[in-house]
Design an enzyme around this catalytic site. Sequence first.
Site, PDB file in Angstrom:
ATOM      1  N   HIS A 132       0.834  -1.224   0.000  1.00 42.45           N
ATOM      2  CA  HIS A 132       0.000   0.000   0.000  1.00 42.45           C
ATOM      3  C   HIS A 132       0.863   1.267   0.000  1.00 42.45           C
ATOM      4  O   HIS A 132       0.412   2.319   0.439  1.00 42.45           O
ATOM      5  CB  HIS A 132      -0.959   0.046   1.199  1.00 42.45           C
ATOM      6  CG  HIS A 132      -1.679  -1.240   1.447  1.00 42.45           C
ATOM      7  ND1 HIS A 132      -2.929  -1.500   0.924  1.00 42.45           N
ATOM      8  CD2 HIS A 132      -1.312  -2.350   2.133  1.00 42.45           C
ATOM      9  CE1 HIS A 132      -3.317  -2.713   1.298  1.00 42.45           C
ATOM     10  NE2 HIS A 132      -2.350  -3.257   2.034  1.00 42.45           N
ATOM     11  N   SER A 167      15.151  22.024 -14.978  1.00 41.69           N
ATOM     12  CA  SER A 167      14.003  22.874 -15.253  1.00 41.69           C
ATOM     13  C   SER A 167      14.530  24.192 -15.785  1.00 41.69           C
ATOM     14  O   SER A 167      15.579  24.671 -15.353  1.00 41.69           O
ATOM     15  CB  SER A 167      13.210  23.097 -13.969  1.00 41.69           C
ATOM     16  OG  SER A 167      12.467  24.290 -14.074  1.00 41.69           O
ATOM     17  N   LYS A 215      15.972  21.801  -9.682  1.00 49.29           N
ATOM     18  CA  LYS A 215      15.273  20.580 -10.093  1.00 49.29           C
ATOM     19  C   LYS A 215      16.064  19.660 -11.006  1.00 49.29           C
ATOM     20  O   LYS A 215      16.860  20.082 -11.829  1.00 49.29           O
ATOM     21  CB  LYS A 215      13.953  20.946 -10.786  1.00 49.29           C
ATOM     22  CG  LYS A 215      12.962  21.490  -9.774  1.00 49.29           C
ATOM     23  CD  LYS A 215      11.563  21.480 -10.314  1.00 49.29           C
ATOM     24  CE  LYS A 215      11.015  20.098 -10.378  1.00 49.29           C
ATOM     25  NZ  LYS A 215       9.634  20.085 -10.840  1.00 49.29           N
ATOM     26  N   GLU A 259       9.456   9.050 -16.862  1.00 52.14           N
ATOM     27  CA  GLU A 259       8.073   9.469 -17.122  1.00 52.14           C
ATOM     28  C   GLU A 259       7.637   9.088 -18.536  1.00 52.14           C
ATOM     29  O   GLU A 259       6.503   8.671 -18.765  1.00 52.14           O
ATOM     30  CB  GLU A 259       7.938  10.984 -16.911  1.00 52.14           C
ATOM     31  CG  GLU A 259       8.087  11.385 -15.454  1.00 52.14           C
ATOM     32  CD  GLU A 259       8.241  12.881 -15.267  1.00 52.14           C
ATOM     33  OE1 GLU A 259       7.463  13.462 -14.521  1.00 52.14           O
ATOM     34  OE2 GLU A 259       9.146  13.478 -15.886  1.00 52.14           O
TER      35      GLU A 259
END
Length: 467
Positions: free
Chosen positions: A166, A287, A293, A300
């Site tokens: 979970h 970024s 970042k 992704e």
Amino acid sequence: MADGNSETKSSNQMWGGRFASGPDAIMEEINASIGFDKKLYAQDIRGSIAHATMLAHQGIISADDKDKIVHGLNTILSEIESGAFEFSRRLEDIHMNIEARLATLIGPAAGRLHTARSRNDQVALDFRLWVKEELQRTEKALTALIAAFLDRAEEHADTVMPGFTHLQTAQPVTFGHHCMAYVEMFGRDRSRVRHAIEHMDESPIGAAALAGTGFPIDRHMTAKALGFAGPTRNSIDTVSDRDFALEFLSMASITATHLSRLAEEIVIWSTPQFGFIRLSDAFSTGSSIMPQKKNPDAAELVRAKTGRINGSLIALLTVMKGLPLAYSKDMQEDKEQVFDSAESLELAIAAMTGMVRDMTIRSDRMKAAAGSGYSTATDLADWLVREAGLPFRDAHHVTGRAVALAEQKGCDLADLSLADLQSIHADITEKVFDVLTVEASVASRTSFGGTAPNEVRKQIAWWRARN
Ligand code: ARG
């Protein structure tokens, strides 16, 4: 002429400016597959050479015509590979483009090549050969991915991390063990690839349009020449079967789903909050506005490619589901789905292999997280069963109280004093502290397939012998 003009005008209005020349242009556009099936040129030529050779061997065409055909086809192969070949949409598909060029090159002998075959068995052959080669490439790519995981697993057989259910901390495991879970998944994918190769290893050529042929062909000879285990056994099934493409897409969807789950873990692990891994610069981006970042773009995109691969499987299943036997032109829609998925899958496996190889494992962060969330609670309960003779349900209850006490004191289970623990159950002794550390916890899980480092090393050795 007034009449002629008004007719042209009305057809223009009807078909729109794009199809200025009327229904013929629309038909050509919907019918042509050359835009994508030119990818099959090498398979088409290989199939035609095998077919012509067999026709001559059987005395159906002369040796002289066969030589002209083979020479012409080889010329076309080099024309296509050098970029000199001019594909024509008017000639519909790769089969007719090559045959028309052959006629220009060698004259009337070209017309004998299509004896005892049809485009129906021809396209089934070309596409099967292509899918078979793609499956072989996939098998190699998966082997490289598995190898990357085996290396990381060996390196981190002792690195403790939290195991989750979970997405909540459950029990400590090792990073090596977690890597080996992916080895199992990609290992199953690779056996699906191997099964798919076995299933499709039959030659369609010679099924002709659907009924076979009256010419004395030798389908065993062509099958052998093309590297198949043998010929297909039912000519109707042969020209209407696209199971090999569906199996490719099913395998691709399951593999992509595994890649996507891994991608998701990489995305989570590389957040500053988790900080379990650092991706290499090669597989992440910065970024343009936020200098701090480092984004896991490659992961992704792997996660996203799964969507289009799954889409292709559904698309082809839907194309096939209503088709009566045997061939229908609907089946021309099989290729783009497979080509697109093959490209996406190859790229996704390669990107993942690179990411797994290059990522930095932050063992300190993994270990710190492994100990939080009372991850050794089950070890305490097991200890109470083993050493104090409690039934597991009672041990579970006692442990629950120990967790509540630790929570109240704001510390881990291992930080409770012996007096604290004895206040919950009198039979607890100093020895309990041996099982409350994460290292002791993982070392104790020695069941077959469990997370104990020695057990994981055995699994690594098992896979090394098979990779
Ligand atoms: N381009 C066609 C395809 O990809 C080749 C087979 C055409 N056969 C036919 N009977 N029209 O399916």
